[in-house]
Design an enzyme around this catalytic site. Structure first.
Site, mmCIF file in Angstrom:
data_model
loop_
_atom_site.group_PDB
_atom_site.id
_atom_site.type_symbol
_atom_site.label_atom_id
_atom_site.label_comp_id
_atom_site.label_asym_id
_atom_site.label_seq_id
_atom_site.Cartn_x
_atom_site.Cartn_y
_atom_site.Cartn_z
ATOM 1 N N GLY A 79 55.159 47.851 -41.230
ATOM 2 C CA GLY A 79 54.056 48.706 -40.806
ATOM 3 C C GLY A 79 52.738 48.407 -41.489
ATOM 4 O O GLY A 79 51.786 49.172 -41.384
ATOM 5 N N GLY B 123 59.244 47.021 -35.123
ATOM 6 C CA GLY B 123 58.810 48.408 -35.115
ATOM 7 C C GLY B 123 57.646 48.613 -34.169
ATOM 8 O O GLY B 123 57.824 48.730 -32.953
ATOM 9 N N GLY B 124 56.445 48.626 -34.704
ATOM 10 C CA GLY B 124 55.242 48.942 -33.924
ATOM 11 C C GLY B 124 55.123 48.179 -32.619
ATOM 12 O O GLY B 124 54.813 48.774 -31.567
ATOM 13 N N GLU C 28 64.285 43.072 -44.100
ATOM 14 C CA GLU C 28 63.017 43.754 -43.871
ATOM 15 C C GLU C 28 62.337 44.004 -45.215
ATOM 16 O O GLU C 28 62.598 45.028 -45.862
ATOM 17 C CB GLU C 28 63.240 45.093 -43.159
ATOM 18 C CG GLU C 28 63.843 44.961 -41.777
ATOM 19 C CD GLU C 28 63.407 46.098 -40.858
ATOM 20 O OE1 GLU C 28 62.994 45.804 -39.734
ATOM 21 O OE2 GLU C 28 63.454 47.266 -41.270
ATOM 22 N N SER D 193 56.300 43.806 -39.463
ATOM 23 C CA SER D 193 55.066 43.366 -38.802
ATOM 24 C C SER D 193 55.270 42.137 -37.914
ATOM 25 O O SER D 193 54.414 41.245 -37.867
ATOM 26 C CB SER D 193 53.945 43.122 -39.831
ATOM 27 O OG SER D 193 53.655 44.323 -40.530
ATOM 28 N N ASN E 156 62.838 48.995 -32.822
ATOM 29 C CA ASN E 156 63.113 50.235 -33.548
ATOM 30 C C ASN E 156 61.947 51.175 -33.239
ATOM 31 O O ASN E 156 60.856 50.999 -33.773
ATOM 32 C CB ASN E 156 63.206 49.938 -35.053
ATOM 33 C CG ASN E 156 63.382 51.206 -35.872
ATOM 34 O OD1 ASN E 156 63.530 52.300 -35.319
ATOM 35 N ND2 ASN E 156 63.363 51.067 -37.184
ATOM 36 N N TRP E 157 62.227 52.121 -32.364
ATOM 37 C CA TRP E 157 61.141 53.018 -31.931
ATOM 38 C C TRP E 157 60.800 54.056 -32.990
ATOM 39 O O TRP E 157 59.841 54.784 -32.848
ATOM 40 C CB TRP E 157 61.534 53.715 -30.614
ATOM 41 C CG TRP E 157 61.618 52.796 -29.427
ATOM 42 C CD1 TRP E 157 61.442 51.434 -29.401
ATOM 43 C CD2 TRP E 157 61.881 53.179 -28.064
ATOM 44 N NE1 TRP E 157 61.591 50.954 -28.123
ATOM 45 C CE2 TRP E 157 61.861 52.001 -27.285
ATOM 46 C CE3 TRP E 157 62.149 54.398 -27.434
ATOM 47 C CZ2 TRP E 157 62.092 52.011 -25.897
ATOM 48 C CZ3 TRP E 157 62.385 54.414 -26.050
ATOM 49 C CH2 TRP E 157 62.346 53.232 -25.295
ATOM 50 N N LYS E 158 61.612 54.139 -34.029
ATOM 51 C CA LYS E 158 61.390 55.116 -35.105
ATOM 52 C C LYS E 158 61.210 56.509 -34.498
ATOM 53 O O LYS E 158 61.861 56.841 -33.514
ATOM 54 C CB LYS E 158 60.223 54.666 -36.002
ATOM 55 C CG LYS E 158 60.464 53.247 -36.550
ATOM 56 C CD LYS E 158 59.563 52.853 -37.670
ATOM 57 C CE LYS E 158 59.884 51.434 -38.121
ATOM 58 N NZ LYS E 158 59.106 50.982 -39.265
ATOM 59 N N HIS F 138 68.066 51.504 -43.057
ATOM 60 C CA HIS F 138 66.651 51.115 -42.954
ATOM 61 C C HIS F 138 65.928 51.552 -44.228
ATOM 62 O O HIS F 138 66.251 52.585 -44.809
ATOM 63 C CB HIS F 138 66.032 51.773 -41.720
ATOM 64 C CG HIS F 138 64.674 51.236 -41.412
ATOM 65 N ND1 HIS F 138 63.549 51.650 -42.093
ATOM 66 C CD2 HIS F 138 64.264 50.302 -40.520
ATOM 67 C CE1 HIS F 138 62.501 50.984 -41.623
ATOM 68 N NE2 HIS F 138 62.899 50.161 -40.666
ATOM 69 N N GLU G 15 63.218 52.965 -44.670
ATOM 70 C CA GLU G 15 62.657 54.319 -44.595
ATOM 71 C C GLU G 15 63.737 55.356 -44.898
ATOM 72 O O GLU G 15 63.469 56.385 -45.510
ATOM 73 C CB GLU G 15 62.010 54.534 -43.218
ATOM 74 C CG GLU G 15 60.685 53.788 -43.127
ATOM 75 C CD GLU G 15 60.316 53.275 -41.745
ATOM 76 O OE1 GLU G 15 60.868 53.777 -40.750
ATOM 77 O OE2 GLU G 15 59.472 52.357 -41.678
HETATM 78 P P1 13P Z 1 56.959 47.124 -38.045
HETATM 79 O O1 13P Z 1 57.330 46.061 -37.032
HETATM 80 O O2 13P Z 1 56.138 48.240 -37.476
HETATM 81 O O3 13P Z 1 56.381 46.534 -39.295
HETATM 82 O O4 13P Z 1 58.331 47.839 -38.488
HETATM 83 C C1 13P Z 1 59.395 47.041 -38.884
HETATM 84 C C2 13P Z 1 60.602 47.884 -39.001
HETATM 85 O O5 13P Z 1 60.699 48.727 -39.883
HETATM 86 C C3 13P Z 1 61.661 47.689 -38.020
HETATM 87 O O6 13P Z 1 62.817 48.348 -38.378
#
Ligand code: 13P
Length: 258
Positions: free
Chosen positions: A176, A237-238, A170, A216, A13-15, A98, A100
């Protein structure tokens, strides 16, 4: 240690990251670096990057996803993107609900349900996200939250229609933050989600449901997480923004068993 009936899915997920040029570079690197992954590999990119990344991944093993959609097929919905438009841009997958989006943009379980309906109608593979906040975990609300989000998000379908659905657990406190759920915490939540899935659509659906863990996930912790019987992949994510780390995550089985 995943089930033979559930092909693992490792999705990035590149956000809201990367320029178009950076997106193309990362997509190329992901295609190269994940060639030997036994898992299905997908990258979920910003809307603006869909077409350029689609051109890169076309004909490769890497799948393309959006990070959200709106449920109407078209119309006066400024700023929104439909399921059909995602497909038109080359997407095969889409993230829905998600945390977020739930927290910052007001996505409710009802909205998740409508988005899921639209995604399934367009034959997109939906990745529906659920998960509790730290407060909810600390006040022993985790299972109640997961039950509500699963029931609300997935309600009202025929069992045959939801067979492609993927659910991502999640925990909000792990996203994050660098604080990953322990393998035992993740397994406990996944097992609970699988039981909820059985209640909703029967044992067959539950047995085939792919449950991803997100929060994470790194090259270092993926093997221990994926060793749990009810973890069928990861939503990353990251660590998905760096091809070597993402590729190592996507190769979890190979290296875990070596
Ligand atoms: P991180 O891997 O950066 O914690 O993000 C997880 C995420 O929200 C994937 O959708």
């Amino acid at each position: 240690m995943t089930s033979p009936i559930r092909r693992p899915l490792i999705a990035g997920n590149w956000k809201m990251h990367l320029t178009l040029a950076q997106s193309v570079d990362l997509a190329k690197a992901v295609c190269d670096a994940t060639k030997d992954s036994p898992a299905e590999v997908a990258v979920c990119v910003p809307f603006t990057a869909l077409t350029v990344v689609s051109a890169v991944v076309k004909g490769t093993h890497v799948r393309l996803g959006g990070q959200n959609l709106y449920w109407e097929p078209q119309g006066a919905f400024t700023g929104e993107v439909s399921a059909g438009q995602l497909v038109d841009a080359g997407a095969t997958h889409v993230i829905i609900g998600h945390s977020e989006r739930r927290r910052l943009f007001g996505d409710t379980d009802e909205a998740v349900n409508r988005k899921l309906k639209a995604a399934l109608a367009a034959k997109l593979i939906p990745i529906v996200c659920v998960g509790e906040t730290l407060d909810e975990r600390q006040s022993n609300q985790t299972f109640r939250v997961l039950e509500t989000q699963m029931a609300g998000g997935l309600k009202g379908f025929a069992p045959a229609d939801v067979s492609s659905v993927v659910v991502a657990y999640e925990p909000v406190w792990a996203i994050g933050t660098g604080v990953t759920a322990t393998p035992a915490q993740a397994q406990e939540a996944h097992l609970f989600l699988r039981k909820q899935a059985a209640k909703l659509y029967g044992e067959g659906f539950a047995a085939g449901l792919r449950l991803l863990y997100g929060g994470s996930v790194t090259a270092e912790n993926v093997d221990n997480l994926m060793a749990q019987p009810d973890l069928d992949g990861a939503l990353v994510g990251g660590a998905s923004l760096k091809a070597p780390a993402f590729a190592r995550i996507a190769r979890f089985q190979v290296e875990a068993k070596a």
